[in-house]
Design a protein around this motif. Structure first.
Motif, PDB file in Angstrom:
ATOM      1  N   UNK A  58      17.533  95.278 134.092  1.00 45.49           N
ATOM      2  CA  UNK A  58      18.758  96.091 134.174  1.00 45.49           C
ATOM      3  C   UNK A  58      19.216  96.169 135.627  1.00 45.49           C
ATOM      4  N   UNK A  59      18.292  96.350 136.550  1.00 41.16           N
ATOM      5  CA  UNK A  59      18.636  96.408 137.976  1.00 41.16           C
ATOM      6  C   UNK A  59      19.205  95.068 138.444  1.00 41.16           C
ATOM      7  N   UNK A  60      18.652  93.979 137.970  1.00 37.77           N
ATOM      8  CA  UNK A  60      19.140  92.654 138.359  1.00 37.77           C
ATOM      9  C   UNK A  60      20.575  92.458 137.876  1.00 37.77           C
ATOM     10  N   UNK A  61      20.848  92.880 136.665  1.00 33.95           N
ATOM     11  CA  UNK A  61      22.200  92.787 136.109  1.00 33.95           C
ATOM     12  C   UNK A  61      23.188  93.616 136.943  1.00 33.95           C
ATOM     13  N   UNK A  62      22.804  94.844 137.229  1.00 35.87           N
ATOM     14  CA  UNK A  62      23.651  95.722 138.046  1.00 35.87           C
ATOM     15  C   UNK A  62      23.808  95.131 139.443  1.00 35.87           C
ATOM     16  N   UNK A  63      22.723  94.640 140.012  1.00 39.34           N
ATOM     17  CA  UNK A  63      22.749  94.088 141.361  1.00 39.34           C
ATOM     18  C   UNK A  63      23.657  92.885 141.496  1.00 39.34           C
ATOM     19  N   UNK A  64      23.702  92.040 140.481  1.00 34.87           N
ATOM     20  CA  UNK A  64      24.581  90.879 140.509  1.00 34.87           C
ATOM     21  C   UNK A  64      26.036  91.306 140.637  1.00 34.87           C
ATOM     22  N   UNK A  65      26.431  92.236 139.805  1.00 36.27           N
ATOM     23  CA  UNK A  65      27.808  92.737 139.843  1.00 36.27           C
ATOM     24  C   UNK A  65      28.090  93.480 141.147  1.00 36.27           C
ATOM     25  N   UNK A  66      27.152  94.321 141.564  1.00 39.12           N
ATOM     26  CA  UNK A  66      27.336  95.100 142.802  1.00 39.12           C
ATOM     27  C   UNK A  66      27.446  94.189 144.019  1.00 39.12           C
ATOM     28  N   UNK A  67      26.656  93.122 144.048  1.00 37.49           N
ATOM     29  CA  UNK A  67      26.737  92.164 145.159  1.00 37.49           C
ATOM     30  C   UNK A  67      28.124  91.540 145.205  1.00 37.49           C
ATOM     31  N   UNK A  68      28.619  91.099 144.052  1.00 32.48           N
ATOM     32  CA  UNK A  68      29.942  90.476 144.023  1.00 32.48           C
ATOM     33  C   UNK A  68      31.036  91.440 144.459  1.00 32.48           C
ATOM     34  N   UNK A  69      30.903  92.707 144.117  1.00 35.49           N
ATOM     35  CA  UNK A  69      31.906  93.710 144.475  1.00 35.49           C
ATOM     36  C   UNK A  69      31.853  94.104 145.944  1.00 35.49           C
ATOM     37  N   UNK A  70      30.659  94.131 146.526  1.00 39.20           N
ATOM     38  CA  UNK A  70      30.500  94.726 147.845  1.00 39.20           C
ATOM     39  C   UNK A  70      29.990  93.800 148.945  1.00 39.20           C
ATOM     40  N   UNK A  71      29.390  92.705 148.588  1.00 37.96           N
ATOM     41  CA  UNK A  71      28.710  91.879 149.595  1.00 37.96           C
ATOM     42  C   UNK A  71      29.247  90.452 149.697  1.00 37.96           C
ATOM     43  N   UNK A 126      20.728 104.392 147.166  1.00 36.65           N
ATOM     44  CA  UNK A 126      19.613 103.460 147.075  1.00 36.65           C
ATOM     45  C   UNK A 126      19.477 102.800 145.704  1.00 36.65           C
ATOM     46  N   UNK A 127      19.931 103.451 144.620  1.00 31.54           N
ATOM     47  CA  UNK A 127      19.838 102.800 143.309  1.00 31.54           C
ATOM     48  C   UNK A 127      20.657 101.507 143.308  1.00 31.54           C
ATOM     49  N   UNK A 128      21.884 101.578 143.776  1.00 30.38           N
ATOM     50  CA  UNK A 128      22.750 100.390 143.813  1.00 30.38           C
ATOM     51  C   UNK A 128      22.213  99.353 144.782  1.00 30.38           C
ATOM     52  N   UNK A 129      21.769  99.789 145.936  1.00 30.34           N
ATOM     53  CA  UNK A 129      21.324  98.832 146.953  1.00 30.34           C
ATOM     54  C   UNK A 129      20.002  98.171 146.589  1.00 30.34           C
ATOM     55  N   UNK A 130      19.071  98.912 145.995  1.00 33.89           N
ATOM     56  CA  UNK A 130      17.840  98.273 145.545  1.00 33.89           C
ATOM     57  C   UNK A 130      18.126  97.333 144.368  1.00 33.89           C
ATOM     58  N   UNK A 131      19.146  97.629 143.587  1.00 33.31           N
ATOM     59  CA  UNK A 131      19.549  96.709 142.514  1.00 33.31           C
ATOM     60  C   UNK A 131      20.053  95.395 143.108  1.00 33.31           C
ATOM     61  N   UNK A 132      20.835  95.493 144.162  1.00 34.65           N
ATOM     62  CA  UNK A 132      21.312  94.284 144.842  1.00 34.65           C
ATOM     63  C   UNK A 132      20.121  93.489 145.361  1.00 34.65           C
ATOM     64  N   UNK A 133      19.179  94.179 145.950  1.00 34.23           N
ATOM     65  CA  UNK A 133      17.977  93.509 146.458  1.00 34.23           C
ATOM     66  C   UNK A 133      17.222  92.825 145.313  1.00 34.23           C
ATOM     67  N   UNK A 134      17.130  93.482 144.160  1.00 42.83           N
ATOM     68  CA  UNK A 134      16.458  92.886 142.999  1.00 42.83           C
ATOM     69  C   UNK A 134      17.152  91.593 142.591  1.00 42.83           C
ATOM     70  N   UNK A 135      18.477  91.611 142.562  1.00 44.34           N
ATOM     71  CA  UNK A 135      19.216  90.396 142.212  1.00 44.34           C
ATOM     72  C   UNK A 135      19.018  89.310 143.268  1.00 44.34           C
ATOM     73  N   UNK A 136      19.033  89.699 144.535  1.00 39.86           N
ATOM     74  CA  UNK A 136      18.864  88.699 145.607  1.00 39.86           C
ATOM     75  C   UNK A 136      17.546  87.935 145.460  1.00 39.86           C
ATOM     76  N   UNK A 137      16.509  88.612 145.000  1.00 38.27           N
ATOM     77  CA  UNK A 137      15.234  87.912 144.828  1.00 38.27           C
ATOM     78  C   UNK A 137      15.303  86.868 143.713  1.00 38.27           C
TER      79      UNK A 137
END
Length: 142
Positions: A58-71, A126-137
């Protein structure tokens, strides 16, 4: 023949002049975009030292979207940098990479008075940012 080429060039020039601003603004503005972290354990106010969501789907899914929106604006789609900012696919995996990631997302990066990366810690949490980190891995490369 030359007049026809000039007319075609003028049409393409006009179309480009109208379309270019839309393309430039397609990345959105620089204001951090809110991230919906529904479904993730709340982590509280004190930042964790390492990623509590590592390998959490779930964090990886959120992180993918959050990365595209913010990074992605600076770090590139899929974390493939075009040279503006570091290519985050090469960020070390595990706790060692977490340490660098945490410091950078909380404090940003300022050199000689120039902001290279804004601080995102308070803006996204940190929830959103650790999700981004999870996706980055998941896109990590050696």
């Amino acid at each position: 023949m030359n007049a026809r080429i000039l007319r075609i060039a003028a049409v393409f020039g006009l179309v480009g002049a109208v379309a270019l601003p839309g393309i430039v603004y397609a990345h959105g503005d620089v204001v951090p975009q809110a991230v919906d972290t529904t479904g993730l354990e709340k982590l509280g106010d004190k930042w964790r030292d390492s990623n509590p969501y590592r390998s959490n789907q779930r964090a990886i899914e959120i992180g993918s979207s959050a990365f595209n929106q913010n990074c992605a604006r600076c770090h590139g789609l899929g974390a493939v940098s075009g040279g503006i900012a570091p290519d985050l696919r090469y960020l070390e995996k595990g706790d060692a990479g977490d340490e660098w990631f945490k410091e950078r997302v909380i404090n940003g990066s300022i050199r000689n008075g120039v902001t290279y990366m804004p601080a995102f810690g308070e803006a996204l949490g940190q929830e959103a940012l650790w999700s981004i980190r999870s996706w980055l891995e998941t896109v990590h490369e050696e």
